[in-house]
Scaffold this motif. Structure first.
Motif, PDB file in Angstrom:
ATOM      1  N   LEU A 159      58.307  31.961  -5.282  1.00 53.00           N
ATOM      2  CA  LEU A 159      57.064  31.712  -4.561  1.00 53.00           C
ATOM      3  C   LEU A 159      56.147  30.779  -5.342  1.00 53.00           C
ATOM      4  O   LEU A 159      55.351  30.052  -4.758  1.00 53.00           O
ATOM      5  N   GLN A 192      57.846  32.847   4.022  1.00 54.14           N
ATOM      6  CA  GLN A 192      57.613  33.825   2.965  1.00 54.14           C
ATOM      7  C   GLN A 192      57.450  35.219   3.574  1.00 54.14           C
ATOM      8  O   GLN A 192      57.378  36.205   2.841  1.00 54.14           O
ATOM      9  N   PRO A 217      59.959  26.743  -4.105  1.00 51.45           N
ATOM     10  CA  PRO A 217      59.359  27.597  -3.076  1.00 51.45           C
ATOM     11  C   PRO A 217      59.539  27.025  -1.676  1.00 51.45           C
ATOM     12  O   PRO A 217      59.608  25.813  -1.480  1.00 51.45           O
ATOM     13  N   ASN A 220      57.159  27.403   0.378  1.00 51.88           N
ATOM     14  CA  ASN A 220      55.808  26.929   0.668  1.00 51.88           C
ATOM     15  C   ASN A 220      55.655  25.486   0.168  1.00 51.88           C
ATOM     16  O   ASN A 220      56.634  24.838  -0.204  1.00 51.88           O
TER      17      ASN A 220
END
Length: 778
Positions: A387, A715, A741, A743
């Motif tokens: 993450l 996520q 990640p 993201n």
């Protein structure tokens, strides 16, 4: 005749080049010992590309050496390539470690920082050892790497330890091949190395043990300590002391975002969170990340309205000493900064910036070369995922791209990372942060200069890549960087490309799903619910998306779920009074709805992140968010408290996922006073079912067998679990991010991959930007 004479045969010789993470991990000492064990002569040295070895000796022993080298390298090493060529025997009498070469530009992979090893820990707590209780103990198997390297190759004069000459004992260890500290660059001891001190107001406590004991006393007393670690300062307090935790929140201006925890040992971790085999392995891995796992206990103030805790183990000698000297067994250990600013890593800056947060400072004398935050990871439906990629992972290569051209990819403005491609190796930086904060933007610029300098890249050689959003800080900064060529890559295509780059799948045709909060689309609207088909090499065609809605206030709506809700709910018929119970929307909703109706400061969007925010608002999250993704996390938590339930309808019609039936169902059940957790679960299930229907349909019509999922929405672990089985039951492979990640921290890798492989003839369109031509990679 020749047969009448005994001719001495010349030994065989090989020239060997090893690439990967092979500097700073004890590789040369390992090669030395392996060569001596096989009675081989020659040398080893650090070179620009990695490690170079010249070997002479018996062919059988040479082959044994090569086999061992490839199959059992040092634990922290990561070999990407071994090139073996015949060499010319020079008749060496011994094997030696030579001084590093520096004739060409470096391409070697830099080792991430390593956790303290078991051997050093034994010495650390051995009263008879001369490094007893020495917080800078290390060896070739452990200790600082990336956080102390100033330049390549990785030798002591090029590290932050250059100002501490080795004393007689350390020099002897450093030069002794059998010793564990043979050529360990940061090696030091209490007699010749740096130390710690404690600083609080006018009080200064010197001496490693005395300083650590003072810090421990403060932690036991409920105070907040700023502790200097590998890549910056942490703010620490007793996690079981609710008053201390709340005090830290108030001082840091960190209202609700969860704090990370450092625990004394694995047994304490097991008592706090549910650790399966994979999660425990991740927690104990050489990267030592913060691992998110379901909480077993509640620690007031640590992770408000969250069912997970982020836990990490001690990874420096100092951390182990803190616990050994009596620090509370569960510490809040969060980045030393004000909310959203980058971690403080310079002593003077820390003392100035943190003076009204920390009660005292535990300061180490060894400078930090660059800030490196803690990494955050978890084990989910598709295995371990990252993450936040920083300490323990950065700046190792995340992928190998088929290009020789140097490329610098600037990433996105949220959760920024940058990627530098050198000789095809994509080096992804540590997490930098959100560039709308000045200090983070300064860190962004520093990291660019740092990586370019480390690898001796002239910016005029670069292919420079940035996001397509014309108002991103990273895009604007791209105009200030000289480069041979610049190109813009669309945000959501970069998400998809990041997954394929991890897989080295350049020609693989896929269905790519990119769901997040915001990104600049081809049509200048705000995208975030996109489905593509294509490959990295040919480009990605947008073939489907979330039904469009209005977004009043643009990106500002990300901070207020009810503001985002106004744009989505405006498309529904027969809405109830949203200001009345059970919704009780505050006046901001009505004001946002006026913007939608008058089309003033209202923008088109297909953002899946804002759809989740809308559902959260309908279920009661009507306040502003205090950190990114908070409302969606709140919604997922609600859903997690309900068993599986029938999914709300989320039909795929034409090329759109239609959110209207989905939201109608939420509103209807809310009015009927259905349990909010069940509503949240039905909403989550509806998103998953609708997406599965869309991807199965598109995979069949487009004749592809692989679905790629990326973007911050993924996520959401419940969403991934709900998607996994149905898609795999249809015979589809599902790929997600693992190395970077999902993201925006993975955007820079995807940008680099698309720019490296884009077909300039057909896969790109051109547009003029600020008087210069910029390639728009599609």
């Amino acid at each position: 005749m020749c047969g009448e004479f005994e001719i001495e045969s010349m030994p065989n010789a090989y020239s060997i080049k090893v690439r990967g993470i092979v500097q700073g991990v004890g590789f040369r000492p390992y090669v030395y010992r392996l060569a001596c064990a096989n009675s081989l002569k020659g040398w080893v040295l650090n070179a620009e590309e990695g490690i170079e070895i010249h070997l002479e000796g018996d062919e059988g022993q040479l082959q044994l050496f090569l086999e061992e080298l490839k199959t059992h390298p040092p634990q922290a090493a990561e070999i990407s390539e071994v090139r073996v060529e015949p060499g010319e025997a020079a008749g060496f009498n011994e094997f030696a470690i030579l001084e590093s070469t520096g004739a060409r530009r470096p391409t070697v992979r830099i080792s991430p920082d390593l956790p303290v090893c078991e051997n050093c820990l034994r010495e650390l707590f051995d009263p008879e050892d001369r490094r007893y209780h020495y917080p800078y103990i290390n060896c070739t198997d452990c200790g600082p790497r990336y956080s102390v390297i100033r330049s390549l190759p990785y030798d002591r004069p090029n590290t932050m330890m250059a100002d501490w000459p080795l004393d007689e004992h350390c020099a002897e260890e450093y030069g002794a091949p059998p010793n564990r500290r043979f050529h360990a660059q940061p090696v030091a001891c209490p007699a010749c190395g740096p130390h710690y001190l404690f600083h609080a107001g006018d009080e200064v406590v010197r001496g490693d043990e005395e300083a650590i004991q003072k810090a421990v006393h403060d932690l036991q007393s409920g105070k907040i300590a700023a502790v200097k670690g590998l890549g910056g300062y942490h703010l620490a307090c007793d996690a079981k002391n609710a008053e201390a935790v709340c005090g830290m929140r108030a001082r840091k201006y960190r209202k609700e975002k969860p704090f990370a925890l450092m625990v004394r040992n694995i047994d304490v971790a097991r008592s706090l969170v549910d650790l399966g085999f994979e999660a425990e392995a991740l927690l104990n891995s050489i990267a030592r990340p913060i691992v998110l796992a379901r909480a077993k206990v509640e620690l007031p103030g640590v992770a408000p309205e969250n069912d997970e805790l982020g836990v990490m183990l001690p990874y420096t000698p100092l951390h182990h000493l803190l616990f050994a000297f009596g620090a509370p067994e569960i510490l809040v250990m969060t980045s030393a900064n004000r909310s959203s600013e980058p971690i403080a890593y310079k002593d003077d800056d820390a003392l100035q910036q943190l003076s009204d947060i920390a009660d005292g400072f535990l300061i180490g004398e060894r400078p930090i070369a660059r800030r490196v935050d803690d990494s955050v990871a978890r084990v989910g439906a598709f295995g371990s995922t990252i993450l936040r990629r920083a300490r323990g992972y950065a700046p190792s290569a995340a992928a190998a791209l088929p290009t020789e051209r140097p490329i610098l990819a600037l990433g996105a403005d949220l959760k920024n990372t940058i990627t530098l491609v050198v000789d095809g190796q994509a080096f992804v930086s540590q997490h930098i942060g959100d560039l709308d904060h000045y200090e983070s933007f300064c860190a962004f610029r520093e990291t660019i200069l740092d990586l370019l300098s480390m690898y001796e890249i002239d910016s005029n050689e670069l292919l420079l890549v940035h996001d397509a959003h014309p108002q991103y800080a990273s895009t604007i900064h791209a105009a200030d960087i000289s480069a041979s060529e610049k190109c813009a890559v669309q945000h959501h295509r970069a998400h998809i490309a990041s997954v394929l780059a991890e897989q080295s799948a350049w020609d693989k045709r896929i269905i790519g799903v990119s769901f997040d909060g915001t990104g600049y689309g081809d049509d200048a609207t705000i995208w975030g619910g996109e489905i593509f088909t294509g490959s990295v090499r040919e480009g990605f065609e947008r073939v489907a998306h979330l039904r469009g809605a209005a977004l009043p206030g643009g990106d500002a709506a990300a901070s207020w779920p009810i503001q985002a809700a106004a744009g989505f709910l405006a498309q529904l018929n027969d809405l109830p009074d949203m200001a009345a119970p059970p919704f009780s929307f505050p006046p901001r909703y009505r004001e946002a709805l006026q913007l939608v109706n008058t089309k003033v400061r209202s923008f088109g969007t297909t953002s899946m992140g804002r759809l989740f925010d809308t559902a959260a608002a309908l279920l009661g999250f009507t306040r502003g968010v205090t950190f990114e993704g908070q409302a969606a996390m709140w919604l997922e938590r609600l859903a997690g408290h309900s068993p599986s339930t029938a999914a709300y309808p989320f039909p795929f019609v034409g090329n759109e996922l239609d959110f209207r039936p989905l939201l109608d169902s939420v509103i209807s059940d809310r009015i009927r006073r259905r349990d909010k957790c069940q509503i949240a679960r039905a909403f989550q299930s509806g998103i998953a079912e609708g997406l599965c229907n869309a991807t199965v349909f598109l995979s069949r019509t487009r004749k592809v067998d692989t679905v790629v999922l990326s973007g911050g929405v993924f996520q959401n672990e419940m969403l991934l679990r709900d998607i996994k089985s149905p898609l795999e039951a249809e015979g589809l492979q599902v790929w997600t991010n693992h190395v970077v990640p999902s993201n925006d921290g993975g955007i820079s890798l995807g940008q680099a991959a698309l720019a490296a492989l884009a077909n300039r003839g057909s896969g790109a369109s051109f547009k003029e930007t600020e008087s210069e031509w910029t390639t728009q990679v599609t």
